[in-house]
Design a protein around this motif. Structure first.
Motif, PDB file in Angstrom:
ATOM      1  N   LEU A  27      37.449  22.018  31.745  1.00 27.62           N
ATOM      2  CA  LEU A  27      37.561  23.452  32.006  1.00 27.62           C
ATOM      3  C   LEU A  27      38.992  23.958  31.899  1.00 27.62           C
ATOM      4  N   THR A  28      39.916  23.119  31.485  1.00 30.89           N
ATOM      5  CA  THR A  28      41.348  23.426  31.573  1.00 30.89           C
ATOM      6  C   THR A  28      41.714  24.764  30.948  1.00 30.89           C
ATOM      7  N   ASP A  29      41.450  24.942  29.671  1.00 24.05           N
ATOM      8  CA  ASP A  29      41.876  26.176  28.987  1.00 24.05           C
ATOM      9  C   ASP A  29      41.182  27.395  29.576  1.00 24.05           C
ATOM     10  N   TRP A  30      39.893  27.245  29.863  1.00 22.01           N
ATOM     11  CA  TRP A  30      39.135  28.390  30.388  1.00 22.01           C
ATOM     12  C   TRP A  30      39.627  28.798  31.767  1.00 22.01           C
ATOM     13  N   ILE A  31      39.776  27.833  32.682  1.00 21.47           N
ATOM     14  CA  ILE A  31      40.125  28.189  34.055  1.00 21.47           C
ATOM     15  C   ILE A  31      41.527  28.794  34.143  1.00 21.47           C
ATOM     16  N   LYS A  32      42.437  28.314  33.325  1.00 15.02           N
ATOM     17  CA  LYS A  32      43.807  28.849  33.370  1.00 15.02           C
ATOM     18  C   LYS A  32      43.886  30.271  32.846  1.00 15.02           C
ATOM     19  N   ALA A  33      42.874  30.685  32.097  1.00 15.85           N
ATOM     20  CA  ALA A  33      42.861  32.042  31.551  1.00 15.85           C
ATOM     21  C   ALA A  33      42.228  33.058  32.495  1.00 15.85           C
ATOM     22  N   GLN A  34      41.671  32.585  33.629  1.00 15.78           N
ATOM     23  CA  GLN A  34      40.991  33.488  34.545  1.00 15.78           C
ATOM     24  C   GLN A  34      41.989  34.125  35.525  1.00 15.78           C
ATOM     25  N   SER A  35      41.751  35.362  35.883  1.00 11.34           N
ATOM     26  CA  SER A  35      42.682  36.102  36.741  1.00 11.34           C
ATOM     27  C   SER A  35      42.819  35.480  38.124  1.00 11.34           C
ATOM     28  N   TRP A  36      41.765  34.834  38.615  1.00 15.99           N
ATOM     29  CA  TRP A  36      41.793  34.274  39.961  1.00 15.99           C
ATOM     30  C   TRP A  36      42.448  32.902  40.024  1.00 15.99           C
ATOM     31  N   PHE A  37      42.742  32.313  38.865  1.00 15.33           N
ATOM     32  CA  PHE A  37      43.318  30.965  38.876  1.00 15.33           C
ATOM     33  C   PHE A  37      44.652  30.924  39.620  1.00 15.33           C
TER      34      PHE A  37
END
Length: 477
Positions: free
Chosen positions: A150-160
């Motif tokens: 999930l690395t790329d996806w999670i880092k792109a989320q505002s809540w990360f």
């Protein structure tokens, strides 16, 4: 049993089954404790999942695996609060996503979820799009090739950016990639009956022993805790690590090797053995099957180190005064806290040390091969939005938010949360540290400690610890 309690047991116990049954490294057999109760038997085969409801026309189905069933309205159902949360939020999500996604829950037994998903991924069965897990079970799922990166996806989320860095680290594999979304932390602290500690809970282990002697004279045990070898060594995270950390100890060398034979660990185990031998613990501590809870429920034990989520299942209660908290809900403990009869505290510190605190993290994962990856990400995003995340953490999560944005919600400004956060902030670390084979580690450590404090109280502590660490390190080179 609450959702988070089940999650954390699944994180340790199920991984043992995963590694042995699904092509991973077989766990090394831990030495048998001659008088320990037998661990719960692992499931022999996956059970059939409940058939999913049909999605709305034109909408893609998102299949989620929770340990609770929103269709179960039995007031005695031990997941009643979590089921009520899902009954409320599932239609909210489906209404907001009408025509695009339909969320369907396929409830699974908490102690079989990990095995079921590994068998589904490896054997071509029906794979959920998203499911709950615990960070302590990450290594078992990774070894079986079960998790989506999930690395790329999670880092792109505002809540990360709002997540506690320690929680993100707990979701990070040895390869530096992020494989889960941490939603809630579950620190270990002490629930205590105020009447037994009118001056407040002891700050040091020496002070606790002094109070324990007085309590014993009144036929009251000072401390009950989960101390058996049950559930694949779950006592390691539920009590042993917190006690050891409060003497400055830990279970690893920071480089992936188990390191048990240290002065700090020996000091902690000497204290734990002394407390047990002197009869300051009830026998329920070593009985397994959560029997230790009963001693706090009836006030025959004065204090209970356990997870913050403990209020969910330690009910009904009878206080030392005889007050009965039996509203037939999981909020009985909250009522006792609001009445001032129960308070929360940090675990007492060993001589010259600071209090320690074990923790684990409830997480969401996307299994490898999920049919609706995009939908799973959409559902996780929806749950992590502060509008929904607070009720998720407060409800089925039952812990402290990993998101600083969620932590600002009024739900976490109650006396219970204020006390819990004050008792654990800055103190908590995961018991497994750099150890990657948590199933083996939990069994080996729990068995060694059980034998030291209960099985053979005349054994040489250093020798037992050296044997245990050697066993783990030899099998995990």
């Amino acid at each position: 049993m609450s959702s988070i309690k089940k999650l954390l047991f699944a994180g340790t116990t199920l991984s043992i089954v995963l590694l042995a049954a699904c092509g991973g490294t077989s766990p090394t057999a831990a030495p048998v404790a001659t008088s320990a109760p037998a661990a719960t038997a692992a499931p022999k085969a996956a059970e059939a999942t409940k058939p999913a409801d049909k999605p709305a026309a034109g909408a893609k189905q998102i299949t989620v695996w929770y340990q609770f069933d929103e269709k179960n309205t039995d007031p005695k159902y031990d997941e009643r609060d979590s089921a009520a949360w899902l009954r409320k939020t599932l239609p909210l999500f489906n209404t907001e996503m009408a025509g695009k996604y339909t969320l369907v829950n396929q409830p699974q037994a908490f102690d079989k979820m990990g095995l079921l998903v590994v068998q589904a991924v490896q054997g071509g069965g029906e794979i959920p799009d998203v499911m709950t897990s615990a960070s302590g079970g990450l290594s078992g799922l990774l070894k079986n090739g079960t998790l989506t990166d999930l690395t790329d996806w999670i880092k792109a989320q505002s809540w990360f950016a709002t997540l506690d860095p320690n929680s993100v680290a707990a979701c990070t594999g040895p390869d530096g990639k992020i494989y889960c979304v941490p939603t809630v932390s579950s620190p270990i602290l002490v629930y205590y009956w105020v009447d037994y500690f009118p001056g407040g809970f002891p700050k040091t282990t020496d002070e606790l022993v002094k109070v324990a002697a007085d309590l014993k004279a009144k036929k009251v045990s000072a401390l009950t805790y989960f101390g058996s070898t049950d559930f694949g060594g779950n006592a390691v995270g539920r009590y042993f690590y917190t006690a050891v950390a409060s003497f400055g100890g830990k279970f690893d060398d920071g480089k992936g090797q188990m390191k048990l034979n240290t002065p700090e660990n020996i000091a902690a185990l000497t204290w734990m053995r002394d407390v047990a031998v002197k009869g300051y613990n009830p026998e329920t501590v070593f009985a397994g099957k959560f029997q230790e809870e009963e001693s706090f429920k009836d006030a025959s034990a004065a204090a209970f180190p356990t997870g913050l989520f403990g209020y969910r299942y330690v009910n009904p209660l009878t206080s030392p005064k005889g007050t009965k908290y039996e509203t037939k809900t999981s909020k009985d403990m909250i009522d006792a806290i609001n009445a001032g009869e129960v308070k929360l505290a940090s675990f007492p510190a060993g001589p010259g040390k600071t209090s320690g605190c074990g923790t684990d993290y409830g997480t969401l994962i996307i299994p490898k091969g999920a049919k609706n990856l995009e939908g799973a990400q959409a559902y996780i995003n929806w749950l992590m939005d502060p509008k929904q995340n607070a009720e998720y953490v407060f409800g089925p999560g039952g812990g402290i938010p990993t998101s600083s944005a969620t932590a600002k919600d009024p739900l976490f400004s109650t006396s219970f949360y204020k006390q819990g956060i004050a008792a654990t902030t800055g103190l908590c670390t995961t018991w497994y540290g750099s150890l990657t084979n948590t199933p083996d580690a939990a069994k080996i450590i729990a068995t060694a400690i059980y034998n030291i404090i209960k099985g053979d109280v005349k054994s040489d502590i250093a020798t037992v610890l050296t044997k245990a660490e050697t066993e783990y390190n030899k099998a995990n080179q």
